[in-house]
Design an enzyme around this catalytic site. Structure first.
Site, PDB file in Angstrom:
ATOM      1  N   ASP A 116      19.941  20.128  75.753  1.00 13.52           N
ATOM      2  CA  ASP A 116      19.466  19.992  74.371  1.00 13.52           C
ATOM      3  C   ASP A 116      17.983  19.672  74.419  1.00 13.52           C
ATOM      4  OD1 ASP A 116      21.204  19.212  71.515  1.00 13.52           O
ATOM      5  OD2 ASP A 116      19.027  18.855  71.613  1.00 13.52           O
ATOM      6  N   CYS A 172      30.795  22.867  57.424  1.00 13.93           N
ATOM      7  CA  CYS A 172      31.175  24.274  57.641  1.00 13.93           C
ATOM      8  C   CYS A 172      31.487  25.052  56.364  1.00 13.93           C
ATOM      9  CB  CYS A 172      32.379  24.345  58.560  1.00 13.93           C
ATOM     10  SG  CYS A 172      31.986  23.889  60.235  1.00 13.93           S
TER      11      CYS A 172
HETATM   12  C1  UDX Z   1      36.501  23.188  59.035  1.00 17.63           C
HETATM   13  C2  UDX Z   1      37.575  24.125  59.610  1.00 17.63           C
HETATM   14  O1  UDX Z   1      38.878  23.549  59.407  1.00 17.63           O
HETATM   15  C3  UDX Z   1      37.316  24.399  61.069  1.00 17.63           C
HETATM   16  O2  UDX Z   1      38.271  25.316  61.573  1.00 17.63           O
HETATM   17  C4  UDX Z   1      35.913  24.976  61.186  1.00 17.63           C
HETATM   18  O3  UDX Z   1      35.606  25.325  62.481  1.00 17.63           O
HETATM   19  C5  UDX Z   1      34.899  24.000  60.619  1.00 17.63           C
HETATM   20  O4  UDX Z   1      35.219  23.731  59.268  1.00 17.63           O
HETATM   21  P1  UDX Z   1      36.016  20.575  58.966  1.00 17.63           P
HETATM   22  O5  UDX Z   1      34.860  20.938  58.084  1.00 17.63           O
HETATM   23  O6  UDX Z   1      35.788  19.612  60.079  1.00 17.63           O
HETATM   24  O7  UDX Z   1      36.622  21.911  59.629  1.00 17.63           O
HETATM   25  O8  UDX Z   1      37.146  19.928  58.043  1.00 17.63           O
HETATM   26  P2  UDX Z   1      38.513  20.335  57.324  1.00 17.63           P
HETATM   27  O9  UDX Z   1      39.560  19.398  57.775  1.00 17.63           O
HETATM   28  O10 UDX Z   1      38.800  21.771  57.460  1.00 17.63           O
HETATM   29  O11 UDX Z   1      38.168  19.950  55.790  1.00 17.63           O
HETATM   30  C6  UDX Z   1      37.103  20.582  55.096  1.00 17.63           C
HETATM   31  C7  UDX Z   1      36.998  20.095  53.670  1.00 17.63           C
HETATM   32  O12 UDX Z   1      38.100  20.536  52.900  1.00 17.63           O
HETATM   33  C8  UDX Z   1      36.995  18.581  53.508  1.00 17.63           C
HETATM   34  O13 UDX Z   1      36.070  18.226  52.512  1.00 17.63           O
HETATM   35  C9  UDX Z   1      38.414  18.256  53.104  1.00 17.63           C
HETATM   36  O14 UDX Z   1      38.518  17.048  52.392  1.00 17.63           O
HETATM   37  C10 UDX Z   1      38.739  19.458  52.247  1.00 17.63           C
HETATM   38  N1  UDX Z   1      40.174  19.743  52.162  1.00 17.63           N
HETATM   39  C11 UDX Z   1      40.857  20.174  53.256  1.00 17.63           C
HETATM   40  C12 UDX Z   1      40.833  19.601  50.954  1.00 17.63           C
HETATM   41  O15 UDX Z   1      40.239  19.214  49.934  1.00 17.63           O
HETATM   42  N2  UDX Z   1      42.160  19.937  50.883  1.00 17.63           N
HETATM   43  C13 UDX Z   1      42.856  20.381  51.954  1.00 17.63           C
HETATM   44  O16 UDX Z   1      44.051  20.671  51.809  1.00 17.63           O
HETATM   45  C14 UDX Z   1      42.192  20.493  53.190  1.00 17.63           C
END
Ligand code: UDX
Length: 436
Positions: A30, A262
């Site tokens: 990095d 993401c």
């Molecule tokens: C996500 C993807 O799941 C992952 O595969 C990708 O590589 C990166 O983005 P992440 O952002 O870490 O991962 O979190 P995730 O658990 O997917 O939740 C994302 C957002 O959606 C959060 O704000 C969460 O609160 C919201 N969410 C998720 C909901 O509101 N309802 C759900 O049922 C699931």
């Protein structure tokens, strides 16, 4: 196998530590020398359950090291690119400058035969660009460029890495496919499907997956709004839908809108890519727009809970990160919620188990507290914005004793109305009946 990882951020660090744990010899590189110095001292710059232990044990066993320069990259058989691809200011395209910078840095140093693998989330066609840069700088070398997107969830990243639903390998080159199979061979016991596709297809699988999950969340969020109007229960609707194997129960949990590093960035970037190719993705465009509106609209729920105005009122907000088990506040729904509450004249007291340091620069006017109960002191309403484990069984009598008014707005549906009724709270969940 000797692996170099360009980028010791979230993806690079988790992937590097997991590959080392598989038995590979890994160097994470990095350009942030301070970060590298801290990592060498065993300090982990991100909050991810289990990561510190994994890094420590693999460093101790001599399989994981850190470097600020790519000088020894020629020794590596494979080089992963795992640098950030943030949203480009102004237009929402993925900013690829860190990716190309990393490629230019490694190009002169790579061995004559090497495999360069992109783990960063990059728009369709980026692999072709990387290949062009490498061909230009190293016309004599046999360097294959592969797309191998990650699907790690923050807070569960190590588990996701070691128990993936699938591994996507984007290359048509047989040698490179063999190298990727070898890297992931330690996972064969769990037998995750490896799908071999073209590079462009792999790049798109990542964006399409995230856009689909974001759509699923947004769908249930809109159904939740309808449930509120027709006196139905969204939790039961989601369960009834999810038991259909074609739908599946995951990512049907209603809430204040998706956030994080993401989904918001990747949906926007996919929309831009599609536009550039003359294929507007209207569904994804709507998902992104609906979600943005939703985050700010959550403040309305608090206004309703307090009878029409929050001016001069004190609101306690529990949970500032975009989801539990992370310290990440990027695009967290709590931010527009709190900004709107401030705009409407409220005072906000906030608490988060891990995200307060990250929240402070974004939300300087919040009164940061050391526990859920301190945040609740004198509050006219308490809002649960993130479903951290420690918020799931709060002592309701204790809360009631310190709050100015017994009002809870549960944006994650972690409580039941009957327990709130028993504790004599006014209770507003999402998409189901609360307690008036
Ligand atoms: C996500 C993807 O799941 C992952 O595969 C990708 O590589 C990166 O983005 P992440 O952002 O870490 O991962 O979190 P995730 O658990 O997917 O939740 C994302 C957002 O959606 C959060 O704000 C969460 O609160 C919201 N969410 C998720 C909901 O509101 N309802 C759900 O049922 C699931």
């Amino acid at each position: 196998m000797r692996v170099s990882m360009m980028g010791a951020g979230y993806v690079g660090l988790v992937s590097g530590a997991c590959f080392a744990d598989f038995g590979h010899q890994v160097t994470c590189i990095d350009k942030d020398a301070a970060k590298i110095a801290a990592l060498k001292r065993g300090e982990i710059p991100i909050f991810e359950p289990g990561l510190a232990e994994l890094v420590e044990s693999n460093m101790r066993q001599g399989r994981l090291e850190f470097a600020a320069k790519a000088s020894r990259i020629g020794e590596a058989e494979v080089v992963f690119i795992a640098v950030g691809t943030p949203s480009r200011r102004g237009d929402g395209h993925a900013d690829l400058s860190f990716v190309y910078q990393a490629v230019r840095e490694i190009a002169p140093l790579l061995a004559g035969t090497a495999v360069v693998i992109t783990k960063s989330t990059v728009p369709v066609g980026t692999g072709d660009e990387i290949e062009n840069i490498l061909r230009e700088q190293r016309p004599e070398a046999d360097i294959q460029v592969v797309s191998n997107p990650e699907f790690l969830r923050e807070g569960a990243a190590i588990r996701d890495f070691k128990h993936p639903d699938r591994i996507v390998v984007g290359t048509e080159d047989e040698r490179a496919r063999g190298v990727l199979a070898e890297i992931y061979r330690p996972l064969y016991l769990n037998a995750p499907p490896i799908i071999y596709v073209s590079r462009r297809t792999a790049e798109l699988i990542k964006y399409a997956s995230n856009a689909f999950l974001a759509t699923k969340i947004t769908f249930i969020n809109e159904i939740a709004d309808l449930c509120e109007q027709v006196d139905a229960d969204v939790q039961e609707v989601a369960r009834g839908m999810g038991l259909d194997n074609r739908i599946g129960g995951k990512f049907l949990h209603p809430g204040p809108g998706f956030g994080g590093s993401c989904f918001p960035k990747d949906t926007t970037a996919l929309i831009k890519t599609a536009h550039d190719h003359g294929v507007p993705l209207r569904l994804v465009e709507t998902v992104a727009a609906v979600n943005e509106q939703r985050k700010r609209a959550m403040a309305r729920k608090v206004v309703v809970a307090l009878g029409g105005s929050v001016r001069g009122k004190t609101i306690a907000v529990l949970g500032l990160t975009f989801k539990p088990n992370t310290d990440d506040t990027r695009d967290s729904p709590a931010i527009p919620l709190i900004t709107a509450l401030h705009d409407l004249g409220a005072t906000v007291r906030g608490y988060d188990p891990a995200g307060m340091e990250q929240a402070k620069p974004l939300l300087p006017d919040v009164h940061y507290c050391q526990s859920a109960y301190t945040a609740a002191e004198g509050a006219d309403a308490l809002v649960i914005a993130t479903e951290w484990e420690q918020f799931r069984a709060l002592d309701l009598a204790r809360l009631k004793a310190v709050m100015a008014q017994p009002v809870i707005v549960d944006l994650r549906n972690i409580y039941r109305s009957d327990e709130m009724r028993r504790a004599a709270f006014r209770y507003l969940p999402i998409g189901r009946a609360g307690v008036e």
